[in-house]
Scaffold this active site. Structure first.
Site, PDB file in Angstrom:
ATOM      1  CG  MET A 337      -1.977  -1.053   1.231  1.00 18.49           C
ATOM      2  SD  MET A 337      -3.086  -0.981  -0.182  1.00 18.49           S
ATOM      3  CE  MET A 337      -4.140   0.376   0.247  1.00 18.49           C
ATOM      4  CG  ASP A 356       9.801  -0.569   4.642  1.00 19.40           C
ATOM      5  OD1 ASP A 356      10.161  -1.380   5.517  1.00 19.40           O
ATOM      6  OD2 ASP A 356       8.731  -0.694   4.008  1.00 19.40           O
ATOM      7  CB  VAL A 413       4.093  -0.138   9.340  1.00 19.12           C
ATOM      8  CG1 VAL A 413       5.012   1.033   9.003  1.00 19.12           C
ATOM      9  CG2 VAL A 413       3.271   0.179  10.570  1.00 19.12           C
ATOM     10  CD  GLU A 415      -4.429  -3.454   9.937  1.00 16.97           C
ATOM     11  OE1 GLU A 415      -3.627  -2.528   9.725  1.00 16.97           O
ATOM     12  OE2 GLU A 415      -5.655  -3.268  10.004  1.00 16.97           O
ATOM     13  CB  SER A 442      -7.755  -2.334   6.227  1.00 15.91           C
ATOM     14  OG  SER A 442      -6.789  -3.294   6.485  1.00 15.91           O
ATOM     15  CG  HIS A 463      -9.401   2.191   4.748  1.00 14.03           C
ATOM     16  ND1 HIS A 463     -10.611   1.545   4.611  1.00 14.03           N
ATOM     17  CD2 HIS A 463      -8.464   1.243   4.519  1.00 14.03           C
ATOM     18  CE1 HIS A 463     -10.398   0.280   4.311  1.00 14.03           C
ATOM     19  NE2 HIS A 463      -9.108   0.076   4.254  1.00 14.03           N
TER      20      HIS A 463
HETATM   21  P1  NAD Z   1       2.858  -4.826   3.480  1.00 14.31           P
HETATM   22  O1  NAD Z   1       3.290  -5.948   4.339  1.00 14.31           O
HETATM   23  O2  NAD Z   1       2.911  -5.011   2.012  1.00 14.31           O
HETATM   24  O3  NAD Z   1       3.746  -3.543   3.811  1.00 14.31           O
HETATM   25  C1  NAD Z   1       4.076  -3.146   5.094  1.00 14.31           C
HETATM   26  C2  NAD Z   1       5.431  -2.461   5.023  1.00 14.31           C
HETATM   27  O4  NAD Z   1       5.693  -1.866   6.271  1.00 14.31           O
HETATM   28  C3  NAD Z   1       6.576  -3.417   4.711  1.00 14.31           C
HETATM   29  O5  NAD Z   1       7.324  -2.912   3.622  1.00 14.31           O
HETATM   30  C4  NAD Z   1       7.379  -3.410   5.996  1.00 14.31           C
HETATM   31  O6  NAD Z   1       8.761  -3.579   5.768  1.00 14.31           O
HETATM   32  C5  NAD Z   1       7.058  -2.035   6.538  1.00 14.31           C
HETATM   33  N1  NAD Z   1       7.311  -1.922   7.952  1.00 14.31           N
HETATM   34  C6  NAD Z   1       6.990  -2.790   8.940  1.00 14.31           C
HETATM   35  N2  NAD Z   1       7.402  -2.298  10.134  1.00 14.31           N
HETATM   36  C7  NAD Z   1       7.972  -1.109   9.894  1.00 14.31           C
HETATM   37  C8  NAD Z   1       8.570  -0.126  10.711  1.00 14.31           C
HETATM   38  N3  NAD Z   1       8.678  -0.303  12.013  1.00 14.31           N
HETATM   39  N4  NAD Z   1       9.037   0.981  10.136  1.00 14.31           N
HETATM   40  C9  NAD Z   1       8.945   1.163   8.817  1.00 14.31           C
HETATM   41  N5  NAD Z   1       8.399   0.273   8.005  1.00 14.31           N
HETATM   42  C10 NAD Z   1       7.902  -0.844   8.520  1.00 14.31           C
HETATM   43  O7  NAD Z   1       1.402  -4.449   3.959  1.00 14.31           O
HETATM   44  P2  NAD Z   1       0.270  -3.611   3.195  1.00 14.31           P
HETATM   45  O8  NAD Z   1      -0.655  -4.548   2.522  1.00 14.31           O
HETATM   46  O9  NAD Z   1       0.904  -2.537   2.411  1.00 14.31           O
HETATM   47  O10 NAD Z   1      -0.535  -2.996   4.419  1.00 14.31           O
HETATM   48  C11 NAD Z   1      -0.084  -1.872   5.107  1.00 14.31           C
HETATM   49  C12 NAD Z   1      -1.214  -1.249   5.873  1.00 14.31           C
HETATM   50  O11 NAD Z   1      -2.241  -0.884   4.956  1.00 14.31           O
HETATM   51  C13 NAD Z   1      -1.880  -2.174   6.873  1.00 14.31           C
HETATM   52  O12 NAD Z   1      -2.258  -1.421   7.987  1.00 14.31           O
HETATM   53  C14 NAD Z   1      -3.096  -2.686   6.125  1.00 14.31           C
HETATM   54  O13 NAD Z   1      -4.139  -3.059   6.982  1.00 14.31           O
HETATM   55  C15 NAD Z   1      -3.482  -1.460   5.340  1.00 14.31           C
HETATM   56  N6  NAD Z   1      -4.302  -1.702   4.157  1.00 14.31           N
HETATM   57  C16 NAD Z   1      -4.005  -2.744   3.326  1.00 14.31           C
HETATM   58  C17 NAD Z   1      -4.784  -2.936   2.194  1.00 14.31           C
HETATM   59  C18 NAD Z   1      -4.472  -4.041   1.231  1.00 14.31           C
HETATM   60  O14 NAD Z   1      -5.259  -4.283   0.317  1.00 14.31           O
HETATM   61  N7  NAD Z   1      -3.350  -4.717   1.374  1.00 14.31           N
HETATM   62  C19 NAD Z   1      -5.869  -2.078   1.927  1.00 14.31           C
HETATM   63  C20 NAD Z   1      -6.113  -1.014   2.800  1.00 14.31           C
HETATM   64  C21 NAD Z   1      -5.324  -0.841   3.903  1.00 14.31           C
END
Ligand code: NAD
Length: 736
Positions: A337, A356, A413, A415, A442, A463
């Site tokens: 995201m 990151d 980051v 969830e 989310s 969101h």
């Molecule tokens: P993802 O796992 O692809 O990405 C998360 C990123 O955060 C990773 O690159 C990880 O290295 C980084 N990270 C973790 N801890 C960290 C820290 N302490 N400092 C800096 N970076 C850090 O996950 P995602 O699917 O991108 O989801 C991210 C957020 O977006 C979540 O809260 C999720 O609920 C929300 N979200 C996801 C979707 C979806 O369709 N995947 C939709 C809406 C919202």
């Protein structure tokens, strides 16, 4: 003569340049005043013997976006008021108003002097219909030129001659395709179709348009010439005998009979090509008047045209807070995201520090933008320079230093409450005191996350939906302590990246996911009842949803649905999830490793391309199967829509969503809720709350208590209220 919205300058050759440039508007739109002025300008051109012909153009970067909100709104208000007083007269009045443009454009076309439309930018709807009535059309080859008759997207159709002139200029198949999809054409495509005569460099637009007149352009439309022949020979040819049955079938396949506007286009073209031109226009006017009276047109125009624009323009933005100029933001978490959030921000000209855990991960996030840019440049949608500029705005980082001068941080980051807590604290240690922290969570309630913040007033949820580049909606979530400034900044940001916001109070699943899970849950119930999976999927599509509920589960990921259900049970207790649903997810994931599209195995099988996905044969073995004949497809369709609409009604009752426009627009942009209904609450209002409550009672008796109407719905049914009446989004403004 002087006009408010136009200038008319006649040159030494006697050619009048009519320039449309509305004061105080960024785009030209049709209003009653604009039409009155065009009427007067036609009279001026005809009456002035010094004028040989006229070129019609725009003084803005675009040509025109079509009709104005206030005019459309006025038409519906007039109709509703008149209907109360005198129903027969109301329809006559609507017919007259609906024909105003038709006959004005016809007046221009038959005025006896040549007109050329010089299309300098986006030219939509009524503006292109006006251009079609001109005797010549020249378009600039600028990338910004987009030509379309998009009315079908808001439930109506091109009813000011569009359905008659287009198929008299191009073949019926292309005409139908253009109007039933509402797709945009480039200038060169419009020329190839015969819809414009010339495509020229932008600086040659006006000279080329004038030259057409100097070269003796005849002030007579082709269809007004003796012996005119419809391209392709009309409808009584062998080719047409192939086209028309297929056209009806394709329309049925694409719309399932849900869109009166789309059907009217096919009727208008088919019938119109058999009629003399003026009679054909009158026939089109009749269909237009009919379509305008449908619930579908009313609801779609309200949600997809009026409400969407109002929300986009900040209908929910708190007053009295200065607009924030977001030149730079931070995005923490460069994963799936975060990487895309960085892209859409940079595409809007906002500099992004993309953070990151290490530089490699941050750079991987930026690589997503590099790929998107390379694709766009390759397809000619972006110049190399634009691409480079966009990429230069994204700076990958592994520490928080780059956040010391940002006004907004978007966190994406993992969830995980603990990971988010650490990030919130680390970010706030660097962030300026007045900056806003927005979480893209989310599922985690914002109020809980905000407990980790030193300044919960400045903490908010933003969101996004995946894929971020394509999805038009963003949910803005207010925690208990979120302040107005945070809301204003979040809405300014959403506007800057050109998405439509809905503002939602904090709740598990917020608005969109709460609703969408109902859609999928109903399908799990149906599976357990033995409904064949293909029938469930078809019922979803026939009800107007973009994908079937099982296919949607695969897209979201079956294991994610399982995880979310488990989290519900952990946080809210066993009763939070139906045991049969949990068992189904556990079986799919733990027993069969069917996680959805992501591992090419879900309710569908996903063979390597070009083979298409197909329902997994094993679905049949999940539950004892019944036959399709044992079920009524109409009832299945109703169940899928009603369960979602009921959830939307619950969110209104709980005060999660407070404005019906947001419930409607959010449901269409968020998960494609049957657009012809105008959205979840318009679906209820459209059939009437009483009818909806009766339907819920019947479904509850047959399929379970989750269909029980809520107390608010029963009260509204008893009082004869609607959502738009009871929660009138304009009442506050009117009272102020
Ligand atoms: P993802 O796992 O692809 O990405 C998360 C990123 O955060 C990773 O690159 C990880 O290295 C980084 N990270 C973790 N801890 C960290 C820290 N302490 N400092 C800096 N970076 C850090 O996950 P995602 O699917 O991108 O989801 C991210 C957020 O977006 C979540 O809260 C999720 O609920 C929300 N979200 C996801 C979707 C979806 O369709 N995947 C939709 C809406 C919202």
């Amino acid at each position: 003569m002087t006009y408010t919205n136009f200038t008319v300058e006649t040159d030494a050759d006697g050619i009048a340049l009519v320039t449309w440039n509305m004061p105080d508007k960024s785009m030209n739109v049709f209003t009653v005043e604009v039409m009155d002025e065009i009427d007067a300008i036609i009279d001026q051109v005809v009456g002035d013997t010094g004028i040989k012909g006229a070129v019609f153009t725009s003084g803005k970067s675009s040509f025109s976006g079509g009709a104005d909100l206030s005019m459309i709104k006025g038409m519906f208000t007039m109709m509703l008021e008149e209907k109360e007083k005198d129903p027969d007269n109301a329809i006559q009045k609507l017919f007259d108003v609906a024909g105003r443009m038709t006959w004005l454009w016809r007046k221009l076309e038959t005025c006896g002097k040549p007109w050329v439309s010089a299309i300098n930018g986006t030219c939509m709807g009524g503006a292109f219909e006006l251009s079609l009535a001109c005797h010549g059309r020249v378009a600039s080859n600028a990338k910004s030129v987009k030509i379309a008759l998009p009315e079908v997207k808001v439930g109506i159709f091109p009813g000011a001659g569009g359905t008659q002139r287009v198929p008299r200029l191009t073949n019926a198949q292309d005409a139908l395709q253009m109007m039933t999809t509402g797709a945009s054409l480039t200038a060169s495509r419009a020329k190839a179709m015969g819809l414009v005569h010339q495509v020229v460099e932008p600086d040659q637009l006006i000279p080329a348009a004038k030259q057409m007149i100097k070269d003796g352009l005849k002030p007579v439309a082709p269809w007004d010439e003796k012996g005119f022949k419809v391209p392709g020979g009309g409808i009584w040819t062998p080719a047409a005998a192939q086209l028309w049955p297929a056209a009806s079938a394709i329309l049925r396949r694409e719309t399932h009979g849900n869109y009166p506007g789309a059907l009217a286009i096919v009727k208008c073209v088919y019938e119109g090509l058999q009629l003399p031109f003026d009679t054909a226009l009158k026939m089109e006017q009749r269909y237009f008047t009919q379509v305008l009276q449908t619930t579908e047109a009313y609801s779609m125009i309200r949600s997809l045209f009026i409400s969407m624009q109002e929300l986009g323009k900040g209908a929910r933005r708190p007053a009295g807070i200065e607009k924030s100029d977001l030149k730079k933001i931070g995005v923490v978490g460069a994963g799936f995201m975060g990487a895309s959030i960085a892209y859409v921000s940079a595409a809007a000209g906002i500099a992004v520090t993309l953070i990151d855990r290490d530089l490699e991960a941050a750079a991987k996030g930026k690589a997503v933008s590099e790929k998107l840019v390379a694709d766009s440049v390759g397809k000619g949608r972006m110049t190399k320079e634009e691409g480079e500029k966009l990429l230069s705005l994204i700076t990958p980082a592994a520490d928080y230093e780059g956040l010391h001068d940002v006004k907004l941080v978007v966190e994406a980051v993992f969830e995980d409450r603990n990971v988010k807590k650490v990030v919130i604290e680390a970010v706030e240690a660097v962030l300026p005191e007045d900056a806003i922290f927005a979480s893209n969570t989310s599922t985690l309630p914002i109020t809980g996350l905000a407990e980790n913040s030193r300044r919960p007033k400045q903490f908010i949820g933003v969101h996004f939906f995946s894929p971020v580049e394509k999805m038009m909606l963003t949910e803005v979530i207010l925690g208990e302590k979120t302040g107005d400034k945070a809301l204003a900044v979040a809405l300014d940001y959403v506007a800057a990246i050109r998405k439509t916001p809905i503002v939602v109070n904090d709740t598990r699943g917020f608005y969109v996911n709460r609703c969408v899970f109902r859609y999928m849950n109903e399908a799990y119930d149906m599976l357990a009842e033995g409904v064949p999976a293909a029938m469930i999927e078809n019922a979803g599509k026939m009800a107007g949803m973009p994908v079937g509920p099982l296919s949607l589960t695969d897209e979201i990921a079956v294991d994610l649905a399982q995880k979310i259900m488990k989290a519900y049970i952990a946080d809210l207790g066993e009763g939070a999830v139906k045991p049969a649903h949990m068992a189904l997810m556990n079986k799919m994931v733990d027993e069969f490793d069917r996680r959805g599209r992501k591992n090419a195995k879900g309710f569908y099988d996903y063979p390597p391309k070009p083979a298409k996905k197909a329902l997994w044969p094993g679905v049949k073995d999940l539950y004892p199967q019944k036959k399709a004949e044992d079920f009524d497809i109409k009832v299945l369709q109703q169940r899928l829509l009603v369960t979602v609409a009921l959830e939307a009604a619950r969110t209104m009752e709980e005060g999660i969503v407070i404005d019906p426009r947001e419930a409607d627009v959010g449901s269409i942009l968020g998960f494609g809720f049957a657009p012809y209904t105008g959205g979840t609450l318009s679906y209820i209002d459209g059939m009437g709350v009483k009818t909806f409550v009766d339907l819920c009672d019947r479904l509850a008796a047959d399929y379970g208590d989750h269909f029980q109407p809520t107390p608010l719905l029963r009260e509204m049914a008893a009082k004869g209220e609607t959502f738009y009446g009871r929660f009138d989004p304009y009442a506050k403004k009117a009272a102020a």
